[in-house]
Design a protein around this motif. Structure first.
Motif, PDB file in Angstrom:
ATOM      1  N   ALA A  36       0.838  -1.207   0.000  1.00  0.00           N
ATOM      2  CA  ALA A  36       0.000   0.000   0.000  1.00  0.00           C
ATOM      3  C   ALA A  36       0.869   1.251   0.000  1.00  0.00           C
ATOM      4  O   ALA A  36       0.584   2.223  -0.722  1.00  0.00           O
ATOM      5  CB  ALA A  36      -0.930  -0.014   1.207  1.00  0.00           C
ATOM      6  N   SER A  37       1.932   1.253   0.779  1.00  0.00           N
ATOM      7  CA  SER A  37       2.832   2.402   0.831  1.00  0.00           C
ATOM      8  C   SER A  37       3.520   2.628  -0.515  1.00  0.00           C
ATOM      9  O   SER A  37       3.670   3.770  -0.965  1.00  0.00           O
ATOM     10  CB  SER A  37       3.871   2.178   1.931  1.00  0.00           C
ATOM     11  OG  SER A  37       4.876   3.132   1.868  1.00  0.00           O
ATOM     12  N   LYS A  47       2.346   1.811  -3.465  1.00  0.00           N
ATOM     13  CA  LYS A  47       1.358   2.311  -4.429  1.00  0.00           C
ATOM     14  C   LYS A  47       1.124   3.805  -4.239  1.00  0.00           C
ATOM     15  O   LYS A  47       0.998   4.551  -5.217  1.00  0.00           O
ATOM     16  CB  LYS A  47       0.043   1.540  -4.302  1.00  0.00           C
ATOM     17  CG  LYS A  47       0.119   0.153  -4.889  1.00  0.00           C
ATOM     18  CD  LYS A  47      -1.217  -0.534  -4.859  1.00  0.00           C
ATOM     19  CE  LYS A  47      -1.126  -1.893  -5.513  1.00  0.00           C
ATOM     20  NZ  LYS A  47      -2.415  -2.569  -5.570  1.00  0.00           N
ATOM     21  N   ARG A  48       1.078   4.243  -2.972  1.00  0.00           N
ATOM     22  CA  ARG A  48       0.922   5.685  -2.725  1.00  0.00           C
ATOM     23  C   ARG A  48       2.147   6.460  -3.199  1.00  0.00           C
ATOM     24  O   ARG A  48       2.026   7.575  -3.698  1.00  0.00           O
ATOM     25  CB  ARG A  48       0.680   5.932  -1.240  1.00  0.00           C
ATOM     26  CG  ARG A  48      -0.782   5.773  -0.883  1.00  0.00           C
ATOM     27  CD  ARG A  48      -1.071   6.219   0.531  1.00  0.00           C
ATOM     28  NE  ARG A  48      -1.295   4.980   1.294  1.00  0.00           N
ATOM     29  CZ  ARG A  48      -0.725   4.678   2.442  1.00  0.00           C
ATOM     30  NH1 ARG A  48       0.108   5.515   3.009  1.00  0.00           N
ATOM     31  NH2 ARG A  48      -0.988   3.555   3.037  1.00  0.00           N
ATOM     32  N   ALA A  49       3.347   5.898  -3.037  1.00  0.00           N
ATOM     33  CA  ALA A  49       4.574   6.563  -3.487  1.00  0.00           C
ATOM     34  C   ALA A  49       4.601   6.675  -5.007  1.00  0.00           C
ATOM     35  O   ALA A  49       5.080   7.679  -5.554  1.00  0.00           O
ATOM     36  CB  ALA A  49       5.800   5.811  -2.990  1.00  0.00           C
ATOM     37  N   GLU A  74       1.956   7.001  -6.906  1.00  0.00           N
ATOM     38  CA  GLU A  74       1.009   8.062  -7.248  1.00  0.00           C
ATOM     39  C   GLU A  74       1.634   9.451  -7.076  1.00  0.00           C
ATOM     40  O   GLU A  74       1.305  10.379  -7.797  1.00  0.00           O
ATOM     41  CB  GLU A  74      -0.250   7.947  -6.384  1.00  0.00           C
ATOM     42  CG  GLU A  74      -1.116   6.751  -6.716  1.00  0.00           C
ATOM     43  CD  GLU A  74      -2.255   6.562  -5.735  1.00  0.00           C
ATOM     44  OE1 GLU A  74      -2.369   7.356  -4.761  1.00  0.00           O
ATOM     45  OE2 GLU A  74      -3.030   5.606  -5.917  1.00  0.00           O
ATOM     46  N   ARG A  75       2.560   9.586  -6.112  1.00  0.00           N
ATOM     47  CA  ARG A  75       3.236  10.868  -5.890  1.00  0.00           C
ATOM     48  C   ARG A  75       4.489  11.008  -6.763  1.00  0.00           C
ATOM     49  O   ARG A  75       5.235  11.965  -6.609  1.00  0.00           O
ATOM     50  CB  ARG A  75       3.639  10.987  -4.415  1.00  0.00           C
ATOM     51  CG  ARG A  75       2.484  11.133  -3.466  1.00  0.00           C
ATOM     52  CD  ARG A  75       2.973  11.435  -2.060  1.00  0.00           C
ATOM     53  NE  ARG A  75       3.931  10.441  -1.571  1.00  0.00           N
ATOM     54  CZ  ARG A  75       3.673   9.481  -0.684  1.00  0.00           C
ATOM     55  NH1 ARG A  75       2.449   9.387  -0.190  1.00  0.00           N
ATOM     56  NH2 ARG A  75       4.587   8.653  -0.291  1.00  0.00           N
ATOM     57  N   HIS A  76       4.720  10.050  -7.640  1.00  0.00           N
ATOM     58  CA  HIS A  76       5.896  10.002  -8.513  1.00  0.00           C
ATOM     59  C   HIS A  76       7.194   9.993  -7.713  1.00  0.00           C
ATOM     60  O   HIS A  76       8.166  10.637  -8.080  1.00  0.00           O
ATOM     61  CB  HIS A  76       5.883  11.176  -9.517  1.00  0.00           C
ATOM     62  CG  HIS A  76       4.664  11.190 -10.372  1.00  0.00           C
ATOM     63  ND1 HIS A  76       4.441  10.255 -11.346  1.00  0.00           N
ATOM     64  CD2 HIS A  76       3.578  12.020 -10.364  1.00  0.00           C
ATOM     65  CE1 HIS A  76       3.282  10.501 -11.926  1.00  0.00           C
ATOM     66  NE2 HIS A  76       2.733  11.566 -11.352  1.00  0.00           N
ATOM     67  N   GLU A  77       7.199   9.249  -6.615  1.00  0.00           N
ATOM     68  CA  GLU A  77       8.399   9.087  -5.800  1.00  0.00           C
ATOM     69  C   GLU A  77       8.946   7.696  -6.023  1.00  0.00           C
ATOM     70  O   GLU A  77       8.198   6.735  -6.178  1.00  0.00           O
ATOM     71  CB  GLU A  77       8.079   9.261  -4.316  1.00  0.00           C
ATOM     72  CG  GLU A  77       7.657  10.642  -3.924  1.00  0.00           C
ATOM     73  CD  GLU A  77       7.286  10.724  -2.447  1.00  0.00           C
ATOM     74  OE1 GLU A  77       7.260   9.672  -1.776  1.00  0.00           O
ATOM     75  OE2 GLU A  77       7.011  11.824  -1.976  1.00  0.00           O
ATOM     76  N   SER A  78      10.261   7.604  -6.034  1.00  0.00           N
ATOM     77  CA  SER A  78      10.899   6.295  -6.117  1.00  0.00           C
ATOM     78  C   SER A  78      12.229   6.375  -5.388  1.00  0.00           C
ATOM     79  O   SER A  78      12.733   7.471  -5.089  1.00  0.00           O
ATOM     80  CB  SER A  78      11.109   5.879  -7.579  1.00  0.00           C
ATOM     81  OG  SER A  78      12.065   6.720  -8.183  1.00  0.00           O
TER      82      SER A  78
END
Length: 169
Positions: free
Chosen positions: A133-134, A136-138, A140-144
């Motif tokens: 879940a974490s 998937k949220r990352a 969506e925020r375009h974080e990697s």
């Protein structure tokens, strides 16, 4: 060759008894009762009491006429008592007797070990879903991790350049 083959007689699977060549077969079939059995001695749990005997052949007896035996029991610690309660062996702390057979404590420890493993398996599965879940949220925020690493290295380069500039002055 035939005489040598006849000199080996099979007693049990995997065991051979050797005789001298041309010896009578009755010599090979003699009883093996004179040899002591291998392994630990076997004790019977019959009516005959085991343990030390008095010179008359009787076992030591107590005031009630019963044979004294050292009980194979264990005084449970507080941790053992909690395990016995958690595994459902007893309902309350007051129900636990002062001395318990070690087999009961071993069984309770094994049951507690299995319960603890099941709990750890459950927490691991929950943690896996939380990480999914974490992530998937990352996304969506375009974080990697790559973008975080590149940003961190750019910040270090900038700090290094500022430190070199301050040193040059």
């Amino acid at each position: 060759m035939l005489a040598a083959a006849e000199s080996l007689l099979r007693l049990r699977p995997g065991r051979l008894l050797g005789c001298a060549p041309r010896a009578p077969r009755e010599a090979a079939r003699s009883p093996l009762a004179s040899f002591p059995p291998r392994g630990l001695p076997r004790h019977s749990s019959g009516d005959a009491p085991s343990g030390p005997r008095l010179p008359g052949g009787s076992a030591p007896q107590g005031p009630a006429g019963k044979v004294h035996r050292v009980p194979a029991e264990h005084t449970p610690s507080q941790f053992d008592k909690r395990i016995l309660l958690w595994t459902g062996r007893f309902k309350a702390m007051e129900d636990i007797p002062p001395r318990i057979p070690p087999e009961m404590i071993d069984a309770a420890r094994n049951k507690a070990r299995v319960k603890a493993c099941y709990i750890m398996i459950g927490f691991t599965i929950i943690a896996c879903f939380a990480v999914i879940a974490s992530a998937k949220r990352a996304v969506e925020r375009h974080e990697s991790l790559t973008s975080w690493n590149l940003a961190k290295k750019a910040k270090w380069r900038e700090e290094a350049a500022l430190a070199a500039q301050a040193k040059a002055k």
